[in-house]
Scaffold this motif. Structure first.
Motif, mmCIF file in Angstrom:
data_model
loop_
_atom_site.group_PDB
_atom_site.id
_atom_site.type_symbol
_atom_site.label_atom_id
_atom_site.label_comp_id
_atom_site.label_asym_id
_atom_site.label_seq_id
_atom_site.Cartn_x
_atom_site.Cartn_y
_atom_site.Cartn_z
ATOM 1 N N PHE A 21 18.643 -17.506 -6.124
ATOM 2 C CA PHE A 21 19.238 -18.757 -5.671
ATOM 3 C C PHE A 21 20.241 -19.254 -6.696
ATOM 4 N N PHE B 274 20.855 -27.120 -3.510
ATOM 5 C CA PHE B 274 20.870 -25.705 -3.163
ATOM 6 C C PHE B 274 22.271 -25.301 -2.713
ATOM 7 N N LEU C 220 8.613 -24.308 -13.759
ATOM 8 C CA LEU C 220 7.588 -24.665 -12.785
ATOM 9 C C LEU C 220 6.273 -24.991 -13.478
ATOM 10 N N GLN D 67 14.410 -24.846 -1.536
ATOM 11 C CA GLN D 67 13.757 -26.030 -2.075
ATOM 12 C C GLN D 67 14.733 -27.197 -2.099
ATOM 13 N N PHE E 148 13.987 -20.243 -13.468
ATOM 14 C CA PHE E 148 15.368 -20.673 -13.581
ATOM 15 C C PHE E 148 15.984 -20.173 -14.882
ATOM 16 N N TYR F 61 2.466 -25.815 -8.069
ATOM 17 C CA TYR F 61 2.914 -26.057 -6.713
ATOM 18 C C TYR F 61 1.755 -26.011 -5.721
ATOM 19 N N SER G 260 -0.733 -22.244 -13.204
ATOM 20 C CA SER G 260 -0.903 -21.486 -14.442
ATOM 21 C C SER G 260 -0.025 -21.985 -15.580
ATOM 22 N N GLN G 261 1.063 -22.693 -15.269
ATOM 23 C CA GLN G 261 1.952 -23.202 -16.308
ATOM 24 C C GLN G 261 1.695 -24.677 -16.614
ATOM 25 N N TYR H 163 21.829 -23.047 -7.695
ATOM 26 C CA TYR H 163 21.744 -24.495 -7.508
ATOM 27 C C TYR H 163 22.797 -25.178 -8.362
ATOM 28 N N ASN I 197 -0.910 -13.901 -7.780
ATOM 29 C CA ASN I 197 -1.561 -14.690 -6.741
ATOM 30 C C ASN I 197 -0.615 -15.634 -6.025
ATOM 31 N N ALA I 198 0.576 -15.779 -6.520
ATOM 32 C CA ALA I 198 1.471 -16.775 -5.957
ATOM 33 C C ALA I 198 2.903 -16.399 -6.279
ATOM 34 N N TYR I 199 3.817 -17.065 -5.618
ATOM 35 C CA TYR I 199 5.219 -16.863 -5.931
ATOM 36 C C TYR I 199 5.554 -17.532 -7.256
ATOM 37 N N LYS I 200 6.468 -16.931 -7.984
ATOM 38 C CA LYS I 200 6.969 -17.504 -9.234
ATOM 39 C C LYS I 200 8.442 -17.825 -9.057
ATOM 40 N N VAL I 201 8.822 -18.989 -9.534
ATOM 41 C CA VAL I 201 10.226 -19.389 -9.504
ATOM 42 C C VAL I 201 10.674 -19.558 -10.946
ATOM 43 N N ILE J 56 -1.585 -23.849 -5.297
ATOM 44 C CA ILE J 56 -1.340 -22.421 -5.172
ATOM 45 C C ILE J 56 -1.211 -21.785 -6.545
ATOM 46 N N ASP J 57 -0.524 -22.466 -7.441
ATOM 47 C CA ASP J 57 -0.339 -21.935 -8.789
ATOM 48 C C ASP J 57 -0.201 -23.089 -9.763
ATOM 49 N N TYR K 205 6.501 -28.803 -5.174
ATOM 50 C CA TYR K 205 6.587 -28.233 -6.522
ATOM 51 C C TYR K 205 6.824 -29.347 -7.536
ATOM 52 N N TRP L 228 13.147 -15.868 -7.504
ATOM 53 C CA TRP L 228 11.893 -16.132 -6.798
ATOM 54 C C TRP L 228 11.236 -14.777 -6.560
ATOM 55 N N TYR M 269 8.299 -29.556 -11.500
ATOM 56 C CA TYR M 269 8.963 -28.832 -12.577
ATOM 57 C C TYR M 269 9.115 -29.759 -13.780
ATOM 58 N N LEU N 182 10.896 -32.939 -12.307
ATOM 59 C CA LEU N 182 11.487 -32.800 -10.977
ATOM 60 C C LEU N 182 10.412 -32.448 -9.957
#
Lengths: 116, 111
Positions: free
Chosen positions: A35, A47, B45, B100, A106, B48, B58-59, A37, A100-104, B55-56, B33, A95, B35, B91
């Motif tokens: 992506f 976006f 992140l 998003q 930047f 979220y 971990s951070q 932004y 276990n999950a999606y990571k985003v 869902i996550d 989410y 992304w 951030y 954010l």
């Protein structure tokens, strides 16, 4: 190690010119999304455009387009016919699917100044 | 259609104080989410949700940070005992797919 790298922290161009912002990334996933932004002075993150790893189409949205070089793990944002309102900070984001999950993730962003 | 709203827009704290941030996502967006964006960095992140489920996270620094979304709509991010290193813009974003939509953020300064 950084997974999304935007080499240039700042860039300046004249109004009417075209600009290319580069972004490189690291991933071991087959399917992922990239992506771009724009971060406005108001604080809003807008976006611009998305590239899916499985797509070979040249994505375009108005004056924004991308050059996606999958083998090089590189995606560049091209902004044509620059206007002063294009000034702002541009972020590239990856992304990908984690355990276990999606990571985003930047990049650190590139600050663009468009001079009238 | 209203965008993502956040409050407060600014917060200034002394170290050790607590603060809560509130986010109202776009109606119908199931994913929300949070951030953290330090100055001159990209957003990172923290956590979220999909509906009310985490869902996550971990951070998310779990010893001082917590986040909830009890009804799958609004969400609150809380920092207990803030530290100077927490100074950043926080954010909130929401989505119904990959795209998003971000709120204006809360700029936190911890003195």
């Amino acid at each position: 190690a950084e997974k999304v790298i935007q080499v240039w922290s700042t860039a300046s161009r004249q109004e009417g010119e075209e600009l290319t912002l580069d972004c490189s990334y690291e991933t071991s996933q087959v399917l992922y999304h990239l992506f771009w932004y724009k971060h406005l002075l108001s604080g809003e993150m807008v976006f611009l455009i998305r590239q899916t790893s499985s797509s070979t189409a040249k994505e375009r949205s108005g004056r924004y387009s991308v050059v996606f070089q999958k083998s090089l793990k590189s995606i560049s944002l091209i902004i044509s016919a620059l206007q002063p309102d294009d000034s702002g900070k541009y972020f590239c984001a990856l992304w990908e699917r984690g355990t276990n999950a999606y990571k985003v993730i930047f990049g650190k962003g590139t600050h663009l100044h468009v001079l009238p | 259609e209203a965008g993502v709203t956040q409050s407060p827009r600014y917060a200034v704290l002394q170290e050790g104080q607590a603060v809560s941030f509130w986010c109202d996502p776009i109606s119908g967006h199931d994913t929300l989410y949070w951030y953290q964006q330090p100055r001159d960095q990209g957003p990172q992140l923290l956590v979220y949700f999909r509906d009310e489920a985490v869902i996550d996270n971990s951070q998310l620094p779990s010893d001082r940070f917590s986040a909830v979304r009890p009804k799958g709509t609004n969400s609150t991010l809380k920092i207990q005992s803030a530290k100077q290193g927490d100074t950043a813009t926080y954010l909130c974003a929401s989505s119904s797919s990959y795209e998003q939509y971000f709120g204006p953020g809360t700029r936190l300064t911890v003195l």
